[in-house]
Motif scaffolding. Structure first.
Motif, PDB file in Angstrom:
ATOM      1  N   GLU A 180     -12.566  12.449  14.318  1.00 42.39           N
ATOM      2  CA  GLU A 180     -11.296  11.765  14.544  1.00 42.39           C
ATOM      3  C   GLU A 180     -11.447  10.319  14.068  1.00 42.39           C
ATOM      4  OE1 GLU A 180      -9.994  14.991  15.891  1.00 42.39           O
ATOM      5  OE2 GLU A 180      -8.810  13.717  17.209  1.00 42.39           O
ATOM      6  N   ALA A 181     -10.340   9.661  13.860  1.00 41.26           N
ATOM      7  CA  ALA A 181     -10.388   8.244  13.475  1.00 41.26           C
ATOM      8  C   ALA A 181      -9.828   7.394  14.612  1.00 41.26           C
ATOM      9  CB  ALA A 181      -9.567   8.026  12.211  1.00 41.26           C
ATOM     10  N   VAL A 182     -10.526   6.337  14.935  1.00 38.93           N
ATOM     11  CA  VAL A 182      -9.965   5.340  15.855  1.00 38.93           C
ATOM     12  C   VAL A 182      -9.437   4.223  14.975  1.00 38.93           C
ATOM     13  CG1 VAL A 182     -10.450   3.698  17.717  1.00 38.93           C
ATOM     14  CG2 VAL A 182     -11.552   5.933  17.705  1.00 38.93           C
ATOM     15  N   GLY A 197       0.203   1.020   5.827  1.00 35.74           N
ATOM     16  CA  GLY A 197       0.963  -0.009   5.105  1.00 35.74           C
ATOM     17  C   GLY A 197       0.466  -1.412   5.342  1.00 35.74           C
ATOM     18  N   GLN A 198      -0.746  -1.543   5.830  1.00 38.62           N
ATOM     19  CA  GLN A 198      -1.350  -2.855   6.070  1.00 38.62           C
ATOM     20  C   GLN A 198      -2.839  -2.648   6.373  1.00 38.62           C
ATOM     21  OE1 GLN A 198       0.740  -4.123   9.768  1.00 38.62           O
ATOM     22  NE2 GLN A 198      -1.219  -3.766  10.798  1.00 38.62           N
ATOM     23  N   PRO A 199      -3.648  -3.688   6.283  1.00 36.01           N
ATOM     24  CA  PRO A 199      -5.064  -3.497   6.637  1.00 36.01           C
ATOM     25  C   PRO A 199      -5.203  -3.160   8.125  1.00 36.01           C
ATOM     26  CG  PRO A 199      -4.714  -5.568   5.457  1.00 36.01           C
ATOM     27  CD  PRO A 199      -3.355  -5.052   5.836  1.00 36.01           C
ATOM     28  N   VAL A 200      -5.907  -2.072   8.397  1.00 35.80           N
ATOM     29  CA  VAL A 200      -6.213  -1.700   9.788  1.00 35.80           C
ATOM     30  C   VAL A 200      -7.726  -1.548   9.881  1.00 35.80           C
ATOM     31  CG1 VAL A 200      -4.014  -0.568  10.304  1.00 35.80           C
ATOM     32  CG2 VAL A 200      -5.848   0.771   9.236  1.00 35.80           C
ATOM     33  N   GLU A 201      -8.239  -1.515  11.093  1.00 32.97           N
ATOM     34  CA  GLU A 201      -9.678  -1.308  11.264  1.00 32.97           C
ATOM     35  C   GLU A 201      -9.883   0.147  11.701  1.00 32.97           C
ATOM     36  OE1 GLU A 201     -12.115  -3.582  10.585  1.00 32.97           O
ATOM     37  OE2 GLU A 201     -13.526  -1.959  11.001  1.00 32.97           O
ATOM     38  N   THR A 202     -10.499   0.931  10.827  1.00 32.89           N
ATOM     39  CA  THR A 202     -10.651   2.365  11.107  1.00 32.89           C
ATOM     40  C   THR A 202     -12.117   2.690  11.348  1.00 32.89           C
ATOM     41  OG1 THR A 202      -8.783   2.841   9.657  1.00 32.89           O
ATOM     42  CG2 THR A 202     -10.225   4.687  10.194  1.00 32.89           C
ATOM     43  N   LEU A 203     -12.376   3.373  12.453  1.00 28.85           N
ATOM     44  CA  LEU A 203     -13.744   3.802  12.767  1.00 28.85           C
ATOM     45  C   LEU A 203     -13.726   5.313  12.967  1.00 28.85           C
ATOM     46  CD1 LEU A 203     -13.268   0.892  14.464  1.00 28.85           C
ATOM     47  CD2 LEU A 203     -15.668   1.314  14.986  1.00 28.85           C
TER      48      LEU A 203
END
Ligand SMILES: Cc1ncc(COP(=O)(O)O)c(C=O)c1O
Length: 342
Positions: free
Chosen positions: A205-207, A45-51
């Motif tokens: 997996e996603a961090v 529900g908002q910009p996150v930083e996904t790696l």
């Protein structure tokens, strides 16, 4: 035995096959990765930083090494995966001190962390920086939204951050019946691993850095930690397939329901004592050792606490009602043989 003994959900296999057609830019510069990163923004529900990372231990290493310096401490329950099951990887790669705290049930509370605050500012001691919780915990317990919020408030008022090891975050969200943003954004969680493998992915997996300001160095850390996949599109494609139409939640809900069916089914069977009320997809019963041995010859599962004769039974996205009912029938049969032998 474990939720990672299960296969790969059909939608992920299809997505992998689709992603395998043609060429795509490497190292996460491809369209699948861009779309999957946007899908995580939407989920939170908002910009996150996904790696995206190869695995859970690696994801924890990337997340934690981004958050800490070597003089920091990461405070967590002594039963946490990062303490017990990662061969010391987070300690090695962060250089920080992992501080295990004994708890009754594997859940960390603010009073468990408070004693370490007296070390803040004192150069002789590791500086408290991260409160790490597993959601769900290694013994399948849940932090409620309020419990997580209390830890985050406490952390933030002491210049600390909260990291969630979410290898089983899908099972937790499904069981709590809340949204991702209610559980992980509104509470104030700073960063986390969002598990895919245990919930039907082949690997990966996603961090996720919810506080994106904390992610400034995350990409460098991921590369150094060997967690940047050159053919990054394959992890992203799996994530996309699981996030589409909330498939991740459907599968986790099923997995939890199978554990509930198993718990209900074994409830009346003699010699089976449930040590914890199951909340997600794991059961931790205590049984007489000869019964454990007989059952393990037929259906493989882990000893959880050998000294205490506690074992772990897990369900997954793939477990069927037939699997559960067969296991219950097998248990009944083994118990009747055990009774007639003693
Ligand atoms: C709580 C928790 N964190 C992380 C992991 C991920 O570990 P792996 O490196 O095996 O993917 C697991 C897997 O068992 C786990 O249970």
């Amino acid at each position: 035995m474990s939720d990672n003994t299960a296969g790969v959900v059909p939608e992920v296999m299809e997505a992998l096959a689709e992603a395998a057609r043609g060429s795509a830019a490497p190292y996460g510069w491809d369209d699948y990765t861009a779309q999957a990163r946007s899908a995580f923004d939407e989920l939170f529900g908002q910009p996150v930083e996904t790696l995206f990372c190869w695995g859970g231990t690696g994801g924890n290493v990337v997340g934690l090494a981004t958050l800490v310096s070597p003089w920091h401490s990461i405070i967590t329950a002594d039963s946490a995966h990062v303490i017990v099951d990662e061969c010391g990887a987070p300690a090695r790669f962060t250089g920080a001190t992992l501080t295990p705290v004994a708890t009754d049930d594997g859940k960390l509370r603010t009073q468990d962390v408070a004693p370490f605050l007296q070390w803040s500012g004192n150069e002789h001691h590791p500086q408290p920086k991260v409160i790490l919780v597993s959601q769900a915990t290694e013994t399948g317990l849940l932090y409620s939204v309020d419990e997580l919020a209390a830890l985050c408030d406490f952390a933030h008022s002491h210049e600390m951050v909260v990291y969630v090891d979410g290898a089983r975050i899908a099972n937790a969200v499904a069981a709590l019946g809340c949204t991702v943003s209610e559980l992980l954004v509104d509470t104030g969680v700073d960063a986390m691993t969002f598990g895919l493998t245990k919930n039907g992915a082949m690997y990966g997996e996603a961090v996720v850095f919810i506080d994106t300001a904390l992610a400034a160095n995350a990409h460098f850390v991921r590369k150094q930690a060997g967690q940047l996949a050159s053919k990054g599109r394959y992890i992203a494609a799996q994530a996309l397939a699981l996030l589409k139409d909330d498939l991740w939640l459907t599968y986790a809900t099923h997995s939890n329901a199978m554990a509930k069916r198993l718990a209900d089914g074994v409830a009346g069977i003699g010699h089976v004592e449930m040590t914890l009320a199951p909340q997600v997809n794991g059961l931790f019963p205590r049984l007489p050792r000869p019964l454990i041995t007989a059952l393990q010859e037929w259906s493989l599962f882990f000893d959880w606490d050998e000294d205490d004769d506690v074992v772990r039974w897990m369900t997954s996205w793939e477990t069927t009602t037939t699997d559960v009912d067969r296991f219950i029938a097998g248990l009944e049969y083994s118990v009747s043989r055990f009774d007639s032998a003693v």
